[in-house]
Design a protein around this motif. Structure first.
Motif, mmCIF file in Angstrom:
data_model
loop_
_atom_site.group_PDB
_atom_site.id
_atom_site.type_symbol
_atom_site.label_atom_id
_atom_site.label_comp_id
_atom_site.label_asym_id
_atom_site.label_seq_id
_atom_site.Cartn_x
_atom_site.Cartn_y
_atom_site.Cartn_z
ATOM 1 N N UNK A 21 -5.823 -39.288 21.603
ATOM 2 C CA UNK A 21 -4.431 -39.360 22.025
ATOM 3 C C UNK A 21 -3.511 -38.976 20.868
ATOM 4 N N UNK A 22 -2.449 -38.244 21.190
ATOM 5 C CA UNK A 22 -1.368 -37.880 20.256
ATOM 6 C C UNK A 22 -1.764 -36.810 19.244
ATOM 7 N N UNK A 23 -2.814 -36.036 19.531
ATOM 8 C CA UNK A 23 -3.184 -34.956 18.614
ATOM 9 C C UNK A 23 -2.549 -33.622 18.993
ATOM 10 N N UNK A 185 0.008 -47.430 17.681
ATOM 11 C CA UNK A 185 -1.018 -46.553 18.259
ATOM 12 C C UNK A 185 -2.304 -47.350 18.510
ATOM 13 N N UNK A 186 -2.711 -48.119 17.506
ATOM 14 C CA UNK A 186 -3.933 -48.915 17.640
ATOM 15 C C UNK A 186 -3.784 -49.927 18.768
ATOM 16 N N UNK A 187 -2.657 -50.615 18.793
ATOM 17 C CA UNK A 187 -2.420 -51.642 19.806
ATOM 18 C C UNK A 187 -2.446 -51.051 21.213
ATOM 19 N N UNK A 188 -1.764 -49.941 21.412
ATOM 20 C CA UNK A 188 -1.708 -49.336 22.742
ATOM 21 C C UNK A 188 -3.065 -48.784 23.166
ATOM 22 N N UNK A 191 -5.327 -51.633 24.287
ATOM 23 C CA UNK A 191 -4.871 -52.392 25.460
ATOM 24 C C UNK A 191 -4.696 -51.464 26.659
ATOM 25 N N UNK A 192 -3.853 -50.429 26.505
ATOM 26 C CA UNK A 192 -3.571 -49.525 27.629
ATOM 27 C C UNK A 192 -4.775 -48.668 27.972
ATOM 28 N N UNK A 193 -5.346 -47.981 26.978
ATOM 29 C CA UNK A 193 -6.441 -47.053 27.266
ATOM 30 C C UNK A 193 -7.731 -47.767 27.640
ATOM 31 N N UNK A 194 -7.900 -48.973 27.135
ATOM 32 C CA UNK A 194 -9.119 -49.711 27.460
ATOM 33 C C UNK A 194 -9.188 -50.011 28.949
ATOM 34 N N UNK A 195 -8.008 -50.142 29.591
ATOM 35 C CA UNK A 195 -7.979 -50.405 31.021
ATOM 36 C C UNK A 195 -8.546 -49.227 31.801
ATOM 37 N N UNK A 196 -8.369 -48.024 31.286
ATOM 38 C CA UNK A 196 -8.867 -46.830 31.963
ATOM 39 C C UNK A 196 -10.390 -46.814 32.010
ATOM 40 N N UNK A 197 -10.998 -47.298 30.941
ATOM 41 C CA UNK A 197 -12.451 -47.197 30.819
ATOM 42 C C UNK A 197 -13.173 -48.483 31.196
ATOM 43 N N UNK A 207 -10.924 -55.014 18.618
ATOM 44 C CA UNK A 207 -10.228 -54.707 17.369
ATOM 45 C C UNK A 207 -11.061 -55.137 16.166
ATOM 46 N N UNK A 208 -11.670 -56.314 16.246
ATOM 47 C CA UNK A 208 -12.505 -56.800 15.149
ATOM 48 C C UNK A 208 -13.665 -55.842 14.889
#
Length: 403
Positions: A21-23, A185-188, A191-197, A207-208
């Motif tokens: 994302x964002x590249x 970027x890391x937070x989104x 949280x957001x992209x993890x829902x897709x997968x 995160x850990x």
């Protein structure tokens, strides 16, 4: 990437442009189409959710289908459209996650060509993309064409380049703003992209696990070490790793193997794809990295891998990236680029300004073992000079990758 897209799109009907994302995938792809559909926007995806074939037929071509993974059914519609009409230059699909979507069959084989896109490289930022790729120069025996600028970077400059980020938007920001952007970027992403997968995963534990990977980037680390650092069991750790690879945050470089060499370790070398994410995850700045020799070396290695990865899709020599390591570390080579017919280029990365002959001992061993299959060896360093270290082995500043 633009010339590559033009070449492929001028012959074939569909391209899938894949990258983190964002590249800059959407910005790049939009230059080659008439219609842009953003499938991560509800008002634009509704028609494709209802009837992807009908929605696709109504669009002026060429069409960009951005964030295709939000409506995976669109892949089937593209396949059917291409089967009916194989004209070149019809569809570009872009995505920032890569997944099997629960094991569904991939319908684009033979119809949609995947093109990997990395973040912004220094070569792109400095607009020197007219020069041949670094790997091609080595593969073609054109080592003499590697050039060092009048004022080459030093160790601190290379670290600054790594921290500047390959995300085009962040690249232009002042450091303090960039730090906040990377945190967001890391937070989104987690949280957001993890829902897709896989929405079942715990973002805090994920995160850990990502922080443990950041601490061990550019390393051959055991799975157990990562699982214990993140306090997860093996099954969960394996799922997290697959998820981070699908999110295109993690790259696993496989171990290179040859029947001529004995006792080679088969474990992969893991990289956080974007070097600037490493200090963001570990909450450390440039001064802290400079005081930690191990982390400094990992950052420089990760940065070099990022520069090489960005060029891979456009290399005429079509190299594949590996690493090499014998058990107990008797011999190891940071990066092995395998060319056709089993030929190889060996690359060592050193966070030092004047590596001596012993810095090339593993490359010399690999050369002696492989004979004519060893094309070239390079010790990339943070100094200002280029010089020979042996037969087919040179020391060269890291900036020769792009200058």
């Amino acid at each position: 990437m633009d010339p590559l897209i033009e070449d492929i799109f001028g012959t074939l009907p569909a391209i899938m442009l894949v990258g983190p994302r964002a590249t800059g995938k959407t910005t790049t792809a939009a230059r080659h189409v008439r219609t842009v559909i953003r499938l991560d926007r509800e008002q634009e995806s509704a028609a494709f959710l209802a009837d992807p074939d009908a929605a696709l037929r109504r669009l002026p071509e060429p069409v960009l289908l951005d964030e295709w993974q939000m409506v995976p059914e669109v892949l089937g519609a593209v396949k059917r459209a291409v089967d009916d009409d194989h004209r070149p230059g019809r569809f570009i699909l872009t995505g920032s996650v890569w997944s099997d979507f629960g094991g569904r069959t991939w319908p684009g084989t033979g119809r949609v060509v995947r093109v990997d896109m990395a973040g912004l490289s220094v070569k792109e930022a400095e607009r020197t993309t007219g020069r041949p790729p670094f790997a091609d120069l080595l593969a073609q025996g054109r080592v003499a064409e590697l050039t060092v600028p009048a004022r080459p970077p030093d160790l601190g400059d290379y670290l600054d380049l790594a921290l500047r980020s390959g995300y085009p938007e962040a690249h232009r920001m002042p450091p303090a703003v960039r730090d906040r952007w990377l945190d967001s970027y890391i937070e989104q992403t987690l949280t957001r992209d993890i829902e897709t997968l896989d929405g079942r995963r715990d973002p805090l534990r994920l995160r850990a696990y990502l922080e443990a990977l950041a601490l061990n980037t550019a390393g051959v680390v055991t799975d157990k070490t990562l699982y214990e650092a993140a306090a997860v069991n093996a099954r969960t750790g394996e799922a997290y790793e697959r998820l981070l690879r699908d999110l295109l945050l993690l790259d696993k470089i496989p171990a290179w193997f040859s029947n001529r060499l004995k006792r080679l370790v088969r474990g992969a070398k893991r990289y956080v794809v974007e070097p600037a994410l490493v200090p963001a995850l570990l909450r450390v700045g440039a001064e802290g990295i400079m005081r930690d020799g191990d982390l400094l070396g990992r950052m420089i290695d990760t940065f070099v891998a990022q520069q090489l990865r960005a060029e891979m899709p456009v290399c005429a020599s079509r190299p594949r990236m590996y690493h090499l390591r014998q058990d107990r570390g008797r011999h190891e080579v940071d990066i092995v680029l395998e060319l056709g017919m089993g030929q190889v280029i060996g690359i060592e990365v050193k966070a030092s300004a004047a590596p001596r002959a012993d810095a090339a001992k593993h490359l010399a061993w690999l050369r002696d073992e492989l004979g004519d299959r060893f094309v070239a060896g390079v010790v990339l360093h943070t100094g200002a000079r280029m010089y020979e270290l042996g037969d087919r082995i040179v020391a060269a500043p890291i900036c020769t990758v792009w200058s």
